[in-house]
Enzyme design. Structure first.
Site, mmCIF file in Angstrom:
data_model
loop_
_atom_site.group_PDB
_atom_site.id
_atom_site.type_symbol
_atom_site.label_atom_id
_atom_site.label_comp_id
_atom_site.label_asym_id
_atom_site.label_seq_id
_atom_site.Cartn_x
_atom_site.Cartn_y
_atom_site.Cartn_z
ATOM 1 C CG HIS A 342 -1.566 -1.324 1.520
ATOM 2 N ND1 HIS A 342 -1.298 -2.021 2.429
ATOM 3 C CD2 HIS A 342 -2.336 -2.154 0.779
ATOM 4 C CE1 HIS A 342 -1.937 -3.270 2.460
ATOM 5 N NE2 HIS A 342 -2.674 -3.277 1.469
ATOM 6 C CB CYS A 343 2.304 3.492 -1.476
ATOM 7 S SG CYS A 343 1.876 3.284 -2.991
ATOM 8 C CB SER A 344 2.472 2.496 3.795
ATOM 9 O OG SER A 344 1.783 3.500 3.193
#
Length: 396
Positions: A342-344
């Site tokens: 999740h791009c995290s």
């Protein structure tokens, strides 16, 4: 397949309120000119429509004046304007372990360029708890400092104590940037009360607007260098960028139809009441967690009490890759989620779910109980069926 069940609202909200579609259609039919660029009636109508959208958003978000809100194409652009602008002249940047790459990549870029260090204060991805004493100590360290923090984790929905963090930053004389990507529109926000110099948010998530829209709030007295310079329609006699907001930060043709749609969404949220939205997301969160309570092989991440988060939950199914779980949910039950990091990656390292990540479920105000129940039953079925299946190559 059981239907079309959209549980990926943390990526972008769907469906949009009908008033958003109507506003965009009406704008294209009755206005459609270039905002602030001409004196004819279509340009004037476009400028008025954009101004009305800014006013509606200011009212929804508690900005003192509409000109404190700057239109961007997304939260990432807004964060870049704030971070690079406020990092000018600082020695250190303090952030948390739950940040999205729209924060971490600019910070790592600043670090690589030299002259600025990045200090990460650990926050709990399940609860949003952060050691406020540690946060304060980091902000009071040597040299000039900038603080950046996410309001709600995009992986688990956990809310950080952002007002308390802002108070500490103010006491330390440190400018504070808040990433409200997952909180705006999901919980009541009064931007001045956050104690931040800048707050960034997308238009296409909880604010229910179209993709390609975002907002940057700059508190009174805060001015930073713009990322780009060019035509604004104001002070056209000068070859130098205007020095006043919002024009200083809105070079080039605005996404007027998207902004008008976002303004209509803001009015819709004001009429519904963001408090009602928050209550609904909490109610659905409890239903989701209760439905999966005790499910063998399923690990839920995020706040045990959904009231201290937003409408997000992440999970893992023992022995089944996240991508496989998401594919089965979509193929067999029509349940749309998001699998992975999740791009995290920082948040997943904090949770202990790196490098594979999680399957993220995120619901909205219009999500029904039946849709969540289908998703819950699907996860239970996958956990039972896939974990009991014989591995490939097994000989009976």
């Amino acid at each position: 397949m059981s239907g079309d069940i959209y549980l990926d609202n943390a990526a972008t909200s769907w469906p949009k309120p009908p008033v958003v579609l109507e506003a965009i259609k009406d704008f294209l039919e009755t206005a459609g000119g270039n905002t602030g660029r001409s004196g004819h009636r279509r340009s004037i109508a476009s400028s008025r429509a954009v101004s009305l959208a800014r006013e509606r958003l200011a009212e929804l978000l508690g900005a003192e004046t509409p000109d404190e809100l700057i239109f961007t194409k997304n939260a990432t652009e807004a964060l870049n304007v704030a971070i690079y602008g406020l990092a000018d002249g600082v020695d250190r940047v303090v952030t948390t372990s739950l940040e999205h790459n729209s924060v971490m990549r600019p910070l790592r870029d600043l670090e690589q360029r030299g002259g600025r260090s990045v200090e990460v204060v650990r926050a709990d991805g399940n609860t949003g708890e952060i050691d406020l004493d540690g946060w304060a100590a980091a902000l009071r360290g040597p040299g000039r400092c900038l603080a950046v923090a996410v309001h709600a984790s995009n992986v688990t929905g956990a809310l950080l104590p952002i007002a308390a963090m802002g108070d500490i930053a103010a006491d330390a004389g440190v400018p504070f940037v808040v990433d409200a990507s997952q909180s705006a529109g999901h919980i009541p926000l009064l931007l001045p009360a956050l104690g931040a110099a800048a707050v960034a948010m997308p238009g296409h998530k909880g604010l229910l607007g179209p993709s390609g829209t975002g907002l940057l709030y700059l508190a009174p007295g805060v001015a930073v260098e713009p990322l780009i310079r060019g035509g604004t329609g104001s002070q056209s006699e000068s070859e130098y960028q205007p020095d006043f907001a919002p024009d200083r930060y809105e070079s080039g043709t605005l996404n007027a139809m998207g902004i008008v749609g976002l303004g209509a969404a803001a009015e819709h949220l004001r009429e519904v009441g963001v408090e009602r939205v928050q209550d609904r997301l909490t109610e659905l969160g409890r239903r989701f967690r209760d439905g999966l309570a005790g499910a063998d092989g399923v690990t839920l991440h995020g706040p045990a009490d959904p009231a201290v988060g937003v409408g997000i939950a992440s999970l893992n199914v023992e022995g089944v890759p996240c991508a496989t779980v998401a594919r089965l949910l979509d193929d067999e039950w029509g349940v749309m989620t998001r699998a992975g990091l999740h791009c995290s990656p920082a948040a997943h390292r904090s949770l202990g779910t790196a490098p594979e990540g999680t399957v993220r479920f995120s619901w909205g105000y219009e999500t029904s109980e039946r849709e969540l129940d289908v998703a819950v039953e699907a996860v239970r079925t996958i956990a039972t069926r896939e974990r009991s299946a014989e591995p490939l190559g097994t000989v009976a």
